[in-house]
Design a protein around this motif. Structure first.
Motif, PDB file in Angstrom:
ATOM      1  N   ALA A   1     -54.195  -2.233  -8.480  1.00  0.00           N
ATOM      2  CA  ALA A   1     -55.243  -2.518  -9.450  1.00  0.00           C
ATOM      3  C   ALA A   1     -56.409  -3.126  -8.704  1.00  0.00           C
ATOM      4  O   ALA A   1     -56.219  -3.896  -7.767  1.00  0.00           O
ATOM      5  N   SER A   2     -57.611  -2.742  -9.111  1.00  0.00           N
ATOM      6  CA  SER A   2     -58.795  -3.349  -8.519  1.00  0.00           C
ATOM      7  C   SER A   2     -59.610  -4.015  -9.605  1.00  0.00           C
ATOM      8  O   SER A   2     -59.761  -3.473 -10.702  1.00  0.00           O
ATOM      9  N   LEU A   3     -60.104  -5.191  -9.287  1.00  0.00           N
ATOM     10  CA  LEU A   3     -60.929  -5.951 -10.218  1.00  0.00           C
ATOM     11  C   LEU A   3     -62.207  -6.324  -9.486  1.00  0.00           C
ATOM     12  O   LEU A   3     -62.163  -7.033  -8.482  1.00  0.00           O
ATOM     13  N   VAL A   4     -63.304  -5.813  -9.955  1.00  0.00           N
ATOM     14  CA  VAL A   4     -64.584  -6.085  -9.307  1.00  0.00           C
ATOM     15  C   VAL A   4     -65.509  -6.683 -10.351  1.00  0.00           C
ATOM     16  O   VAL A   4     -65.700  -6.095 -11.417  1.00  0.00           O
ATOM     17  N   SER A   5     -66.035  -7.852 -10.071  1.00  0.00           N
ATOM     18  CA  SER A   5     -66.777  -8.544 -11.125  1.00  0.00           C
ATOM     19  C   SER A   5     -68.252  -8.692 -10.796  1.00  0.00           C
ATOM     20  O   SER A   5     -68.671  -8.602  -9.639  1.00  0.00           O
TER      21      SER A   5
ATOM     22  N   ARG B   1     -58.457   1.297  -0.836  1.00  0.00           N
ATOM     23  CA  ARG B   1     -59.852   1.727  -0.739  1.00  0.00           C
ATOM     24  C   ARG B   1     -60.233   2.659  -1.888  1.00  0.00           C
ATOM     25  O   ARG B   1     -61.306   2.549  -2.470  1.00  0.00           O
ATOM     26  N   TYR B   2     -59.309   3.547  -2.209  1.00  0.00           N
ATOM     27  CA  TYR B   2     -59.577   4.499  -3.304  1.00  0.00           C
ATOM     28  C   TYR B   2     -59.756   3.775  -4.634  1.00  0.00           C
ATOM     29  O   TYR B   2     -60.730   3.974  -5.359  1.00  0.00           O
ATOM     30  N   CYS B   3     -58.820   2.931  -4.937  1.00  0.00           N
ATOM     31  CA  CYS B   3     -58.828   2.209  -6.217  1.00  0.00           C
ATOM     32  C   CYS B   3     -60.025   1.257  -6.297  1.00  0.00           C
ATOM     33  O   CYS B   3     -60.724   1.204  -7.303  1.00  0.00           O
ATOM     34  N   LEU B   4     -60.275   0.553  -5.185  1.00  0.00           N
ATOM     35  CA  LEU B   4     -61.408  -0.379  -5.145  1.00  0.00           C
ATOM     36  C   LEU B   4     -62.724   0.363  -5.367  1.00  0.00           C
ATOM     37  O   LEU B   4     -63.582  -0.083  -6.137  1.00  0.00           O
TER      38      LEU B   4
END
Length: 898
Positions: free
Chosen positions: A281-285, A434-437
């Motif tokens: 899981a990626s979380l980018v805020s 890298r893909y998910c991010l």
DNA sequence: GCGGACTGCTTACCT
DNA sequence: ACAGGTAAGCAGTCCGCG
């Protein structure tokens, strides 16, 4: 009942003096409740969010809903200083209700009504019935909870009342109104709430907040617009200006993307089953945090993750722990952004949590009717938003075609998804991360590029539509328009009619459409004068249909009204008449929006003297208005619209035809040559500026319509075809409209040569330069022809037609078009296809004369079919230039027949 | 049995 | 799940052809 003023209705007050703005605690702190002694058992969302304190700084309404546990409506407020969400519960005793024409004394005798567990009480109220132009008494049946009114398959009051009365009294004239309006919308309308706008709390009351700057800005707009505006129009301009002028807060948000393990490489796991673990899981805020959560698995290549230093990587031993981490983030951010989260990411997490035995209170996601909402913040599914046709076309100008993260990001950001060489489940940790991010990053960036354009657009649409942000981002333009029209009904104490009441009272259409199967006649398209025309001015009516609605007072209440004395106010070419006694609600609402866009927001969005930021904000507003105005006529003719009124739509179109016809006649009378026109535009050949002025003044004076010059073409190329031309603007840029050479489905091979011709034409400045251009065009076409004839293509893909499946391949019953034939061949090879998929095929020599590119070989290509296609594509331009395709490519008559 | 005239279906576009 | 109008290609049908 007295009609409320807008001022009263919106609850506007002066801002409190010395309002000590308390800075809220950091959002990552504890979640201790400040409810101040509510003893009810807490349930979602109640337990996850603090109740708004009395000293809450001005906070924006982002959502409105119904709390089942407390039995009241709640409002979610976004406080932009602490960047947290707070709840406010209704304390006014507002309850759900329906209206009916059944008298109270009759209803009181019906046990199924009065002993209904959700029944509260009955009142008699007065409402203005706009269809009949009279005030009527109706019975208001008030319930304890919204589901008692409607929403359950059976046993709701809205069904019971007509059922009982037709059985017991044999009465078929029973009417029930306003029972299908969602309770949270009903609450917004009755309380005059303004979603998307700031509020404060005073003595427990939720009160609209406007600061002095905002008031000054509104006053400035009004002052500018008030000059040539009728007095009754001003309150509407003011209402909208208040909503539009108020700036947008920074919206703290996080984008989420998950990857799921799949035992079958080609299959994405079913979110309803959620049988496989979440592996990443990626979380980018928006506050700069980038986290990648990875599940440790046996046999996955470790090695260097190779991620940028600002990314926080966390490994989890179980996906249970991983989910817990995600959930704590979902309980913390006011806005959560996904791409297809309703269907996949949040849906998967919801069901996965269930499967893993999470208790309800540990899951921050709520699922209802294909929507995943959050108990704490607001979930925006960008897939749903970008899928909206009106948004796609009018806000983003068709920049993206297919609504995939990759394509939308490419079109709007110039960024792509990472390309995978292996299935997700076989990637190393680094590749997976890298893909998910990357997906989460571009998802966030879709909301942040151009100074948060998408978030601001959503906020503006929230304000105009008077809907919660979640709803606005998921529903279409007809729902937005319905919503602000319902709001206005309630404000004016008007009965909201049922669709069948409108049809029964106003009837249907009378004109015959040109296209079979359409309901009424539409716009006029003037035949173009074939040839090359230099110095062409294009004039058009600014927002023609919204202007007609405004100036001619159209709407369901004014078309074919009940008054005898209005019957002479006829709509040309129809037997319809328009009311002379009352102003329609549509003419006020749509008309004021139109004026604000045309006279204020659009000019301001182009005003180079303003700072970039300010101009961009105006641009967001004018785009939002454009989306709504463009649909404002169409909805009247759409059955799915709840205020559907076919004669109103028909009248608007008829008036439009009349206006353009009169204008063409006037232009000719003035000695201006009209060489083309479509719906609301006129192409004028070499007109003097005086004549243009004269025509424009005439339109203003006699039609009450604004007719302006939209652009000047250095020259325009017309064939005999309508909706089909090429125009070169003064700066050399080219407008190509409707020509096959520009259509998306044609082979790149042909498109490239078409573009080359466009390029040649863009360089022509004077009639004398045309001859050379013609020779260049001939050379280009010859080259294209020879390359095809000699089978000199590098790649089969260059010859592929790309056509979209309108429905699944099996659904073509009546005919089997070529792209469907190709699709069926692909399906025979086990490739699943559905509506919306693009089929790439080439034309071949043998039956059935098509093949998907993937299956075709170069020698099967039917060159002659391509040459025919080439001919018809270029004929659209050659016609106008007096050139012949066959002569250019050197086909003699004899060769042609062989 | 075949080909041309015609209609209908389908997609992509314009306003 | 806003409307109707236009272009184009192809699929399918009808009808004439002694």
């Amino acid at each position: 009942m007295r009609q409320k003023t807008l001022e009263e209705f919106c609850g506007l007050i002066k801002p409190p003096k010395n309002n000590a703005l308390r800075t809220g605690e950091s959002a990552s702190g504890d979640e201790a409740s400040e409810t101040g002694g509510s003893e009810l058992p807490a349930a979602k969302p109640d337990e996850a969010i603090d109740v708004a304190p009395s000293n809450l700084p001005p906070s924006y309404i982002v959502s409105v809903g119904y709390s089942g546990s407390k039995g009241v409506a709640y409002v979610k407020l976004y406080e932009p200083v602490s960047q947290r969400i707070y709840l406010w519960y209704d304390n006014t005793g507002h309850k759900p209700y329906l209206l009916t024409n059944v008298p109270p004394e009759t209803l009181e005798k019906i046990d199924r009504v009065v002993y209904h567990p959700g029944f509260d009480h009955i009142e008699v109220v007065e409402k203005y019935d706009a269809l009949l132009d009279q005030t009527i008494k109706v019975t208001k049946v008030v319930a304890k909870d919204p589901l008692a009114i409607g929403g359950r398959p059976r046993g709701c009051l809205r069904d019971i009342i007509p059922e009982e009365l037709s059985v017991t009294f044999g009465d078929s004239g029973v009417k029930v109104w306003e029972s299908a309006i969602k309770y949270h919308q009903c609450y917004i309308y009755d309380k005059g709430l303004q979603p998307g706008m700031p509020y404060i709390i005073r003595n427990g009351e939720l009160i609209s907040y406007l600061d002095e700057t905002a008031k000054r800005n509104v006053a400035r707009v009004l002052e500018f617009l008030s000059k040539d505006t009728p007095k009754d129009f001003l309150p509407y301009l003011e209402m909208w200006a208040r909503l539009l002028e108020y700036p947008a807060p920074k919206m703290r948000r996080v984008a989420l993307d998950i990857e799921v393990y799949s035992p079958i490489a080609t299959r994405v796991p079913d979110p309803e089953e959620a049988s496989q673990p979440v592996i990443c899981a990626s979380l980018v805020s928006s506050d700069g945090v980038k986290r990648v959560l990875l599940l440790k698995r046996e046999g996955v290549e470790e090695g260097d993750l190779n991620l940028p230093p600002d990314v926080i990587v966390e490994f989890y031993n179980s996906d249970r722990d991983l989910l817990r981490s995600i959930f704590s983030v979902l309980d913390e951010y006011p806005f959560v952004i996904t791409f297809n989260g309703d269907d996949f990411d949040l849906n998967y997490l919801y069901h996965r949590a269930k499967n893993l035995g999470f208790s309800k209170k540990d899951v921050p996601i709520e699922r209802r009717e294909k929507i995943c909402s959050l108990r704490y913040g607001v979930h925006i599914d960008l897939y749903r938003f970008f899928l909206n046709r009106s948004i796609q076309i009018y806000a983003f100008g068709q920049k993206y075609r297919n609504v995939t993260l990759d394509e939308v990001a490419k079109a709007l950001l110039g960024k792509s998804k990472l390309v995978l060489t292996k299935p997700v489940s076989e990637l190393s940790y680094g590749e997976l991360a890298r893909y998910c991010l990357n997906d989460a990053e571009i998802t966030l960036e879709l909301t942040s590029y151009n100074d948060d354009l998408v978030m601001k657009l959503l906020l503006i649409l929230t304000r105009i539509s008077r809907m919660p942000m979640e709803d606005v981002s998921r529903q279409g333009v007809s729902k937005w328009i319905r919503s602000f029209m319902y709001y206005e009904h309630r404000r004016r104490n008007m009965l909201i009619p049922n669709s069948e009441d409108i049809i029964a009272a106003r009837g249907t259409t009378v004109t015959k459409a040109i296209i079979k199967g359409k309901k009424y006649m539409g716009a006029i398209v003037v035949k173009p004068v074939p040839g090359v025309h230099f110095n062409v001015a294009v004039m058009d009516f600014q927002s023609l249909y919204p202007s007609i609605i405004k100036v001619y007072n159209l709407g369901y209440q004014t078309v074919r009204c009940v008054h005898e004395e209005c019957r002479d106010n006829l709509v040309p070419e129809t037997p319809h008449w328009i009311c002379k006694k009352h102003k329609s609600l549509e003419s006020m609402l749509i008309g004021s929006l139109r004026d604000l866009r045309v006279k204020w927001y659009k000019p301001k969005s182009k005003d180079k003297t303003l700072p970039d930021e300010q101009r961009e904000w105006y641009n967001v507003i004018q785009s939002a208005l454009k989306v709504i105005l463009n649909a404002s006529y169409g909805v009247f003719g759409a059955e799915i619209f709840d205020l559907y009124c076919p004669p109103a739509a028909e009248a608007i179109a008829a008036i439009g035809r009349n206006i353009i016809t009169l204008t063409i006649n006037k232009a000719r009378e003035l000695g201006i040559e009209v060489i083309y026109g479509d719906t609301d535009s006129l192409f004028l050949k070499n007109p003097s500026s005086e004549k243009i002025r004269e025509l424009s003044d005439w339109a203003e004076k006699t039609l009450g319509m604004e007719l302006d010059v939209d652009k000047y073409y250095r020259y325009v190329v017309f064939s005999y075809r309508k909706k089909n031309y090429l125009g070169v603007l003064d700066d050399g840029s080219v407008d190509v409209k409707g020509l096959t050479g520009k259509k998306r489905h044609i082979p790149p091979f042909i498109k490239r040569y078409f573009d080359a011709i466009e390029d040649i034409l863009s360089r022509v400045k004077t009639p004398s330069e045309f001859e050379r251009a013609k020779r260049d065009i001939e050379r280009t076409i010859r080259e294209c022809y020879m390359k095809l004839k000699n089978r000199e293509w590098e790649d089969m893909n260059d010859l592929a037609f790309e056509v979209v499946l309108g429905k699944p391949p099996e659904a073509y019953i009546k005919t089997t078009p070529q792209h469907v034939k190709a699709a069926l061949m692909l399906q025979a090879r086990g490739i699943e296809l559905k509506a919306g998929d693009t089929i790439r095929f080439v034309k071949t020599i043998k039956e059935p004369f098509v093949k998907p590119v993937q299956l075709a070989t170069s020698k099967e290509i039917d060159v002659d079919k391509y040459i025919n296609y080439l001919r018809s594509t270029f004929d659209q331009i050659l016609d106008a230039l007096n050139l012949e395709f066959d002569e250019i490519v050197g086909l003699t008559r004899l060769e042609y027949f062989i």
